[in-house]
Design a protein around this motif. Structure first.
Motif, PDB file in Angstrom:
ATOM      1  N   UNK A  13       0.864  -1.285  -0.127  1.00  0.00           N
ATOM      2  CA  UNK A  13      -0.017   0.189  -0.204  1.00  0.00           C
ATOM      3  C   UNK A  13       0.962   1.401   0.208  1.00  0.00           C
ATOM      4  N   UNK A  14       2.136   1.043   1.019  1.00  0.00           N
ATOM      5  CA  UNK A  14       2.702   2.675   0.767  1.00  0.00           C
ATOM      6  C   UNK A  14       3.906   2.684   0.067  1.00  0.00           C
ATOM      7  N   UNK A  15       4.357   1.621  -1.474  1.00  0.00           N
ATOM      8  CA  UNK A  15       4.395   1.322  -2.848  1.00  0.00           C
ATOM      9  C   UNK A  15       3.384   2.034  -3.199  1.00  0.00           C
ATOM     10  N   UNK A  16       2.433   1.556  -3.170  1.00  0.00           N
ATOM     11  CA  UNK A  16       1.450   2.049  -4.507  1.00  0.00           C
ATOM     12  C   UNK A  16       0.684   3.562  -4.410  1.00  0.00           C
ATOM     13  N   UNK A  17       1.132   3.878  -2.808  1.00  0.00           N
ATOM     14  CA  UNK A  17       0.609   5.480  -2.252  1.00  0.00           C
ATOM     15  C   UNK A  17       1.131   6.852  -3.449  1.00  0.00           C
ATOM     16  N   UNK A  18       2.697   6.376  -3.242  1.00  0.00           N
ATOM     17  CA  UNK A  18       4.152   6.755  -3.587  1.00  0.00           C
ATOM     18  C   UNK A  18       3.996   6.740  -5.763  1.00  0.00           C
ATOM     19  N   UNK A  19       3.533   5.261  -6.060  1.00  0.00           N
ATOM     20  CA  UNK A  19       2.972   5.791  -7.409  1.00  0.00           C
ATOM     21  C   UNK A  19       1.611   6.538  -7.862  1.00  0.00           C
ATOM     22  N   UNK A  20       0.594   6.841  -6.635  1.00  0.00           N
ATOM     23  CA  UNK A  20      -0.498   7.429  -6.851  1.00  0.00           C
ATOM     24  C   UNK A  20       0.274   9.259  -7.228  1.00  0.00           C
ATOM     25  N   UNK A  21       0.666   8.900  -6.347  1.00  0.00           N
ATOM     26  CA  UNK A  21       1.400  10.424  -5.439  1.00  0.00           C
ATOM     27  C   UNK A  21       1.934  11.121  -7.347  1.00  0.00           C
ATOM     28  N   UNK A  22       2.726  10.047  -7.845  1.00  0.00           N
ATOM     29  CA  UNK A  22       3.257  10.511  -8.530  1.00  0.00           C
ATOM     30  C   UNK A  22       2.784  10.535 -10.104  1.00  0.00           C
ATOM     31  N   UNK A  23       1.864  10.244  -9.996  1.00  0.00           N
ATOM     32  CA  UNK A  23       1.051  10.345 -11.007  1.00  0.00           C
ATOM     33  C   UNK A  23      -0.075  11.164 -11.036  1.00  0.00           C
ATOM     34  N   UNK A  24      -0.640  11.955  -9.852  1.00  0.00           N
ATOM     35  CA  UNK A  24      -1.321  12.997  -9.451  1.00  0.00           C
ATOM     36  C   UNK A  24      -0.210  13.975  -9.970  1.00  0.00           C
ATOM     37  N   UNK A  25       1.119  13.604  -9.417  1.00  0.00           N
ATOM     38  CA  UNK A  25       2.009  15.554  -9.680  1.00  0.00           C
ATOM     39  C   UNK A  25       1.751  14.984 -11.038  1.00  0.00           C
ATOM     40  N   UNK A  26       1.895  14.264 -12.033  1.00  0.00           N
ATOM     41  CA  UNK A  26       1.983  13.640 -13.212  1.00  0.00           C
ATOM     42  C   UNK A  26       0.875  14.890 -14.003  1.00  0.00           C
ATOM     43  N   UNK A  27      -0.454  14.620 -13.343  1.00  0.00           N
ATOM     44  CA  UNK A  27      -1.849  15.147 -14.160  1.00  0.00           C
ATOM     45  C   UNK A  27      -1.668  16.794 -13.336  1.00  0.00           C
ATOM     46  N   UNK A  28      -0.700  17.226 -12.322  1.00  0.00           N
ATOM     47  CA  UNK A  28      -0.515  18.414 -12.727  1.00  0.00           C
ATOM     48  C   UNK A  28       0.034  19.504 -13.212  1.00  0.00           C
ATOM     49  N   UNK A  29       1.135  18.338 -13.401  1.00  0.00           N
ATOM     50  CA  UNK A  29       2.329  19.258 -14.467  1.00  0.00           C
ATOM     51  C   UNK A  29       1.577  19.382 -15.553  1.00  0.00           C
TER      52      UNK A  29
END
Length: 570
Positions: free
Chosen positions: A248-264
């Motif tokens: 779950x911790x690993x998934x959180x990091x990828x979701x955070x990366x995806x959210x950052x990419x979306x905002x970028x």
């Protein structure tokens, strides 16, 4: 009249090391602050260095980051070593307080595997400090700061991290709520296995001579099977939650990366900000995961702290030192069995002047051993007193107890160690000739000297190197070594009776003549050595036997002003 405020030993121990703890906290704050160098480096590289294509700036930034990471390495190593020493000094301070008690009741509690109460809790608290749990807590305190920076960079990424942290917390709560019963079963199975190991160490001779080997092996295998199954069950259950939490911790990091990419993509943040927020989110999640994993240890440390506080806050019984020559008085003495509450000694009254020799005759189960262990202060009393002079026998300190009471029990056991260590009671050997003289009086010196290592020969708890009679002689030498004021013999064997005809009889005559008191509890009356007082013990009731016959081996009149007896006097 104001009472002096009692100092809490735990708080006193922490107060004395507050400088070390404060320094570790400051180092952790600096370490956490330097952690921000990573995200700052990423932002500068992606948003400044790459667009400007500046090699010089890149090299300079990399050099600064390398120096920063080197400083962080030293800080992390230093604070962990400091916390290890903090735990060691904390343990030393608390143990000094524990062992400062001189009351005999403070030590060797029944069922305990350490010499004093509170040592287990102290060991576990030291382990908690040494393990780095405090470092994990101090590192976690930076997580809100890192999370706040993520929210400043972009709120969407921040909320992704918050939701992930809530999921991790729920997983941890579920694990802690469901693993208690399994941990209890695993712990009980492990303790049963340890009990069988202890039984083998102590009772190996019984298992072999009574032909219990086959049954013991089956019980051993069954215990090992239960221990293994309980451990596997616990590991299976906890592993599920641990593995789930890590993924779950690993998934959180990828979701955070995806959210950052979306905002970028939307143009709300730069690439450097996206990478930096990813780095910060990973640190927040990892530290939170480690902190949640430490919660059971923190709760256990809290319980140990509370238990240790209660132990150290318990009032200590004051100790007293008896006069060198004192009378022994038993007043309204009643002892009951702690398990069945059956009365073992009933309203025992007696008074013995210095120089007395008391012979108590009783059959099996009459209460002789109970009376002997009550006289030395080991058996709890339901009522009544055992006084040496005007001092209750239970108030003797651990030091006065060793030099006041000499005890030869019915069952002879030894401490795992050398013959010398057993005879001197682990005390420093002042003069070797004194030890030899005592062994000669007990009639066992020649047997010891014939061994290859002499007095340095190792003894197991059963004293298997020696015969039953020789073990009684060793017990006699052990009892005489410290020149006791009271000598108690529970069920003397043939070697003791024979020794009365020789040097031991003279030694005891000198002992009682100097004011010592000897109490002999026996099934068969001593014929070669008459006593000044004779009693019959039956069903816990002590009755004096009146006799007008003169003693065969005359005992000198008590010397009320005599000096402390010296049993090694030739």
């Amino acid at each position: 009249m104001s009472k002096s405020k009692q100092v809490n030993p735990l708080r006193a121990a922490l107060h004395g090391m507050r400088g070390i703890l404060f320094f570790s906290i400051v180092m952790s704050l600096v370490y956490g602050l330097l952690k921000l160098a990573g995200p700052l480096f990423m932002i500068l590289v992606f948003d400044r260095v790459l667009p400007a294509r500046s090699r010089e700036t890149l090299v300079a930034l990399l050099l600064l980051l390398t120096i920063t990471i080197g400083v962080m390495t030293l800080l992390d190593y230093a604070r962990r070593r400091i916390m290890a020493r903090f735990g060691a000094q904390f343990q030393e301070g608390v143990e000094q307080h524990i062992f400062s008690s001189q009351a005999r009741e403070s030590y060797l509690a029944k069922g305990g595997k350490k010499p004093a109460a509170g040592l287990n809790e102290t060991d576990q608290l030291r382990g908690f400090f040494h393990s780095g749990s405090l470092i994990t807590i101090l590192d976690f305190l930076w997580s809100p700061v890192f999370l706040g920076i993520v929210f400043v960079i972009d709120p969407l990424i921040g909320w992704v991290v918050v939701v992930g942290l809530v999921v991790l917390a729920l997983i941890n709560v579920a694990r802690n709520m469901t693993q208690t019963e399994r941990m209890t079963r695993s712990s009980a199975a492990g303790e049963a296995g340890v009990g069988l190991k202890d039984a083998l160490l102590v009772s190996r001779h019984v298992i072999e001579t009574q032909q219990m080997t086959a049954a013991y092996n089956q019980r051993w295998l069954a215990a090992r099977r239960r221990t293994r199954d309980a451990a596997v069950e616990l590991k299976d259950w906890t592993a599920w939650f641990s593995i789930t939490a890590s993924h779950v911790a690993l998934l959180i990091q990828y979701v955070a990366l995806a959210a950052g990419a979306y905002q970028t993509i939307n143009g709300d943040i730069t690439i450097g900000a996206m990478v930096a927020s990813m780095y910060l989110a990973r640190h927040v999640v990892n530290r939170a995961e480690r902190f949640l994993a430490e919660i059971p240890d923190m709760l256990e440390a809290s319980r140990n702290w509370q238990n240790l506080s209660k132990i150290l806050a318990a009032p200590r019984r004051p100790v007293a030192t008896p006069e060198p020559v004192s009378a022994l008085t038993l007043s309204q003495l009643t002892v009951r069995c702690l398990l069945t509450k059956r009365t073992l000694l009933r309203n025992v009254n007696a008074a013995f002047a210095p120089g007395s020799t008391i012979e108590i005759v009783g059959g099996a189960g009459s209460g002789k051993t109970i009376l002997a262990e009550t006289l030395i202060g080991r058996m709890p009393r339901a009522s009544g007193k055992v006084l040496l002079g005007c001092i209750d026998i239970e108030r003797l300190s651990i030091y006065d107890g060793a030099t006041t009471i000499g005890y030869i029990p019915q069952r002879i056991d030894f401490v795992d160690g050398t013959i010398e260590e057993n005879l001197v009671g682990f005390a420093p050997v002042g003069a070797p000739e004194r030890l030899v003289q005592i062994a000669r009086v007990a009639g066992v010196h020649e047997r010891i000297a014939a061994l290859p290592d002499g007095y340095q020969t190792h003894l197991d708890p059963l004293g298997s190197v020696f015969s039953k009679g020789e073990r009684h002689q060793l017990a006699l030498a052990r009892a005489l070594y410290h020149d006791p004021q009271i000598l108690i013999v529970d069920e003397p064997d043939t070697s003791f009776r024979d020794a009365l005809k020789n040097d031991l009889g003279t030694t005891i005559a000198d002992f009682t003549g100097a004011g010592g008191i000897m109490v002999v509890l026996t099934r068969v009356p001593l014929k070669i050595f008459r006593s000044t007082h004779r009693y019959n013990l039956d069903a816990g009731v002590l009755r004096e036997i009146k006799s007008d016959s003169a003693p065969i081996h005359a005992v000198r009149e008590p010397l009320m002003g005599a000096v402390r007896p010296n049993l090694t006097r030739s």
